[in-house]
Write a protein that holds these residues in place. Structure first.
Motif, short mmCIF file in Angstrom:
data_model
loop_
_atom_site.label_atom_id
_atom_site.label_comp_id
_atom_site.label_asym_id
_atom_site.label_seq_id
_atom_site.Cartn_x
_atom_site.Cartn_y
_atom_site.Cartn_z
N LYS A 35 30.98 -3.36 17.72
CA LYS A 35 31.16 -4.73 17.66
C LYS A 35 30.53 -5.56 16.22
N PHE A 36 31.16 -6.47 15.83
CA PHE A 36 30.49 -7.11 14.53
C PHE A 36 30.04 -8.41 15.14
N ILE A 37 28.77 -8.79 14.73
CA ILE A 37 28.14 -9.81 15.33
C ILE A 37 27.53 -10.89 14.38
N GLU A 38 28.14 -12.07 14.30
CA GLU A 38 27.73 -13.29 13.51
C GLU A 38 26.55 -13.91 14.04
N ALA A 39 25.48 -14.36 13.26
CA ALA A 39 24.40 -15.24 14.13
C ALA A 39 24.38 -16.32 13.28
N ASN A 40 24.49 -17.57 13.97
CA ASN A 40 24.18 -18.89 13.10
C ASN A 40 23.01 -19.51 13.46
N VAL A 41 22.15 -19.87 12.83
CA VAL A 41 21.06 -20.75 13.44
C VAL A 41 21.09 -22.01 12.49
N THR A 42 20.97 -22.97 13.36
CA THR A 42 21.24 -24.32 12.76
C THR A 42 19.84 -25.26 13.18
N GLY A 43 19.61 -26.36 12.50
CA GLY A 43 18.44 -27.15 12.60
C GLY A 43 17.19 -26.74 12.52
N ALA A 44 17.14 -25.63 11.56
CA ALA A 44 15.77 -25.25 11.57
C ALA A 44 14.85 -26.29 10.53
N LYS A 45 13.60 -26.04 10.60
CA LYS A 45 12.60 -27.00 9.55
C LYS A 45 12.55 -26.40 8.14
N SER A 46 13.21 -25.21 7.83
CA SER A 46 13.07 -24.81 6.47
C SER A 46 14.45 -23.81 6.48
N LYS A 47 15.06 -23.53 5.08
CA LYS A 47 15.97 -22.45 4.96
C LYS A 47 15.32 -21.05 5.35
N ASP A 48 14.17 -20.78 5.10
CA ASP A 48 13.29 -19.52 5.16
C ASP A 48 13.25 -19.36 6.79
N ASP A 49 12.86 -20.35 7.45
CA ASP A 49 12.88 -20.46 8.90
C ASP A 49 14.33 -19.85 9.53
N ALA A 50 15.18 -20.76 8.88
CA ALA A 50 16.57 -20.38 9.56
C ALA A 50 16.96 -18.88 9.25
N LYS A 51 16.73 -18.47 8.17
CA LYS A 51 17.06 -17.12 7.87
C LYS A 51 16.05 -16.03 8.65
N ALA A 52 14.87 -16.35 8.71
CA ALA A 52 13.78 -15.23 9.71
C ALA A 52 14.73 -15.23 11.07
N VAL A 53 14.92 -16.50 11.64
CA VAL A 53 15.51 -16.27 12.90
C VAL A 53 16.89 -15.59 12.97
N VAL A 54 17.63 -15.67 12.20
CA VAL A 54 18.92 -15.16 12.10
C VAL A 54 18.65 -13.43 11.79
N LYS A 55 17.76 -13.28 11.33
CA LYS A 55 17.33 -11.65 10.72
C LYS A 55 16.64 -11.06 12.19
N SER A 56 15.82 -11.69 12.55
CA SER A 56 15.00 -11.44 13.79
C SER A 56 16.21 -11.14 15.16
N ILE A 57 17.18 -12.14 15.05
CA ILE A 57 18.37 -11.74 16.25
C ILE A 57 19.08 -10.68 15.95
N LEU A 58 19.62 -10.52 14.61
CA LEU A 58 20.46 -9.29 14.37
C LEU A 58 19.70 -7.92 14.24
N THR A 59 18.45 -7.99 14.05
CA THR A 59 17.55 -6.69 13.78
C THR A 59 17.21 -6.10 15.22
N SER A 60 17.00 -6.91 16.21
CA SER A 60 16.37 -6.77 17.50
C SER A 60 17.41 -5.62 18.44
N ASN A 61 16.74 -4.40 18.43
CA ASN A 61 17.46 -3.42 19.12
C ASN A 61 17.90 -3.70 20.76
N LEU A 62 17.09 -4.56 21.29
CA LEU A 62 17.42 -5.22 22.38
C LEU A 62 18.49 -5.98 22.56
N VAL A 63 18.55 -6.82 21.49
CA VAL A 63 19.98 -7.51 21.28
C VAL A 63 20.98 -6.85 21.23
#
Lengths: 406, 406
Positions: A279-307
């Motif tokens: 499966k190809f998974i796209e993660a979108n995170v909106t409404g973050a306080k900063s660009k870095d925060d938004a990217k950190a959440v996206v990467k954390s979701i996509l990197t999680s072995n449990l997700v």
């Protein structure tokens, strides 16, 4: 913008070829790319402390020299952790090409991909370069052969080319890439080569690639590993003869959009071909306080072995997504967040303001059955958003990587 | 120091019990622990932004109240992402215990583990507490029942107890833990409960747990995920009647060593029971420029899916170890590093000063065949070292986590 045929040989003045020279068991393992006119180089290199010999060779060229005439790439051996001999071998590859082309060795880029820590069979490669260089051509098949020759565990060739009009001239951008394992934000075992005939200021060209890399290659993840060999290298030879782009004007915008398209396409192709990915998974995170925060959440979701295993199991286990967001390091209040899963035009709400909603399990299952799934997490904290791409974690991933070397 | 029987009920004055109350399908799912005398609390909580209701309840006690009399734990439901009702349910669990024991509700700790985002079946739990509390005892079986009742995907019970002599008195430390998935440095879906009858200053007790956590629970990884429910909570009731430990003297050293032993044992047990793990992996990094660098390299090696699958495949793919070290963020020169694999008293050199050596593949295979493998990476840069523990990544991990919720 139009999509055209040809990949890396679509832009004017580029020729390529690919050949089997005995580094891999049977498939093509040597690729060559040359340009009729000298090129500007834009490039991004691995951030790994351990850098393969070809990475160091190209980095020196990037820093200290001005024009590029060609590129030689082998698969089957990474020329990494190979010490002094590795550095000499990378130089020998460039020298061999340069001598035959009657150019300076510092005008030739080198790339290697494959197993780490095995000395290069350099005689085979030198012989291969001598045989392949006279055969390079600008027909479609030659581009295909080159794209095939850079593959390792890739199951499909990754190539794209587009055409735009700038200042009344046709400008082309083409690219080929390889990579399917060891892929992670911040450059992975991934090689991406872009050619273009655009006429552009070198500084602008380099800046545009750096900017684009942040939103494309650095937003994909297959397994969280960042390799010793990663590079994105783009060559511009100016042969489209458009009025030179010297500032961020409208011509620049047209070029930038097409350049972004090509790089995003290649980055996504790598994830779609993720080792063992179903499966190809796209993660979108909106409404973050900063660009870095938004990217950190996206990467954390996509990197999680449990997700990733939940996606493989087609299980709407939204708690794992929320949990991964929670340990991303980003600053947000979980009680404001809202989560959706989407695919094929359908959308399902899973949590609202931090609380689970009573969703239809059948609809969720139907959505997760798809091969391309989108995770949308609204943080409702600020203005910033980010998007990234990943894949699931399957039995096949374990199989491929448990048995790779043997 | 002697290892003794009993787990959490080994220290004087502690009683425990465990029971099936219908939260899980068949196995025990409610545990209670009480102390005859009021206890000091030392604790460490999850760093995840998303914190389960019981974590918030205990954190408030830790910050604002002084003594503890008991603990109630349920498995089968994590009481996480459950909003206002979740907070009320955690309070109800404490209240129910407190009323029956005639103590303050803020003297009762609460923990929950299981699926995220499902409302707690609180009536069952209240009824369960009423039934189980009168049954708690200080015999060995009661300790075993409690340790069983906190398990989720765990395949084995994790319990330990030791005895030391301090100031002529016998001092005991006992512990039980649960956790096998979602385990990662910085606290994971892991619950660890420690009891001791030592008489110690609360500040010293808390500092010792914090320090020990850095080198034990925070140095284990199963899958890189950090959960919403993690806690380590240690209760000291002073009933050993040793002269109170008020400073870091010799008595403190004796206690500290035993306390470290118990926590390290429990942390390692969690990794050995890693979801789908077939191998226990210890990573040692020596000669780093700082403690942080040493830890970063250890964690990077143990978290790498490529290293983990290579271990599963019993493949001496040392390049993946070097590569993971390279992207750890630590400051070191790869050309100075030396790498060994070890197991069962055997040791094999793989790379020296950054270069591969010609090693015996049969010997390497023989070493990797073992269930417990040690990776030793000498950076030769400085004085600092670190050790951590992880496991391989197997088909079974994917199976367990692809199908957990359904």
């Amino acid at each position: 913008m139009n999509i055209v045929e040809g990949g890396i040989i679509a832009p004017k003045g580029f020729k390529a070829g690919g050949k089997f020279i005995g580094l891999k068991k049977a498939r093509k393992d040597l690729a060559i790319l040359v340009s009729d006119a000298p090129c500007s180089l834009a490039a991004v290199f691995t951030t790994n402390k351990v850098k393969a010999a070809p990475v160091l060779w190209n980095h020196d060229i990037y820093k200290n020299y001005s024009t590029i005439r060609g590129l030689v790439v082998n698969s089957g051996n990474a020329n990494s952790c190979t010490g002094k001999k590795g550095a000499e071998d990378a130089q020998t590859m460039a020298q061999t090409m340069a001598k035959l082309m009657n150019v300076n060795e510092k005008e030739i880029l080198v790339a290697s991909t494959g197993v780490i820590g095995i000395p290069m069979p350099i005689e085979k490669i030198v012989k291969g370069i001598r045989e392949l260089l006279p055969e390079v051509d600008n027909d479609i098949l030659s581009g295909v052969h080159a794209a095939e020759a850079i593959m390792t565990t890739d199951t499909m060739m990754k190539t794209i080319s587009v055409k735009v009009e700038i200042g009344g001239k046709e400008v082309h951008i083409g690219g080929m890439a390889k990579g399917s394992g060891m892929i992670h934000p911040n450059m992975a075992t991934m090689l991406s080569f872009i050619t273009t005939d655009v006429n552009i200021d070198k500084g602008l060209f380099r800046d545009s690639l750096k900017e684009i890399t942040q939103d494309t290659y650095n937003m994909i993840t297959v397994d969280g590993d960042t390799s010793t060999n990663d590079m994105v290298m783009a060559m511009a030879n100016g042969m489209a003869e458009n009025p030179k782009i010297n500032e961020k004007n409208q011509d620049y915008e047209v070029f930038y959009e097409a350049f972004l398209y090509v790089n995003k396409y290649l980055a996504q192709s790598i994830v779609k071909d993720g080792e063992g990915a179903s499966k190809f998974i796209e993660a979108n995170v909106t409404g973050a306080k900063s660009k870095d925060d938004a990217k950190a959440v996206v990467k954390s979701i996509l990197t999680s072995n449990l997700v990733k295993t939940a996606m493989f199991g087609e299980d709407a286990n939204w708690g794992r997504v929320i949990c991964a967001a929670g340990y991303s390091g980003a600053d947000f209040d979980p009680d404001k967040s809202t989560l959706y899963f989407m695919s094929g035009g359908e959308k399902i709400l899973l949590t609202e303001k931090g609380l689970p909603v009573d969703f239809d399990e059948n609809k969720a299952f139907h959505i997760l059955k798809n091969n391309e799934i989108q995770i949308l997490l609204e943080l409702n904290e600020g203005e910033y958003s980010a998007t990234g791409w990943g894949c699931d974690l399957s039995y096949e991933y374990v199989k491929i990587n448990g048995e790779y070397r043997s």
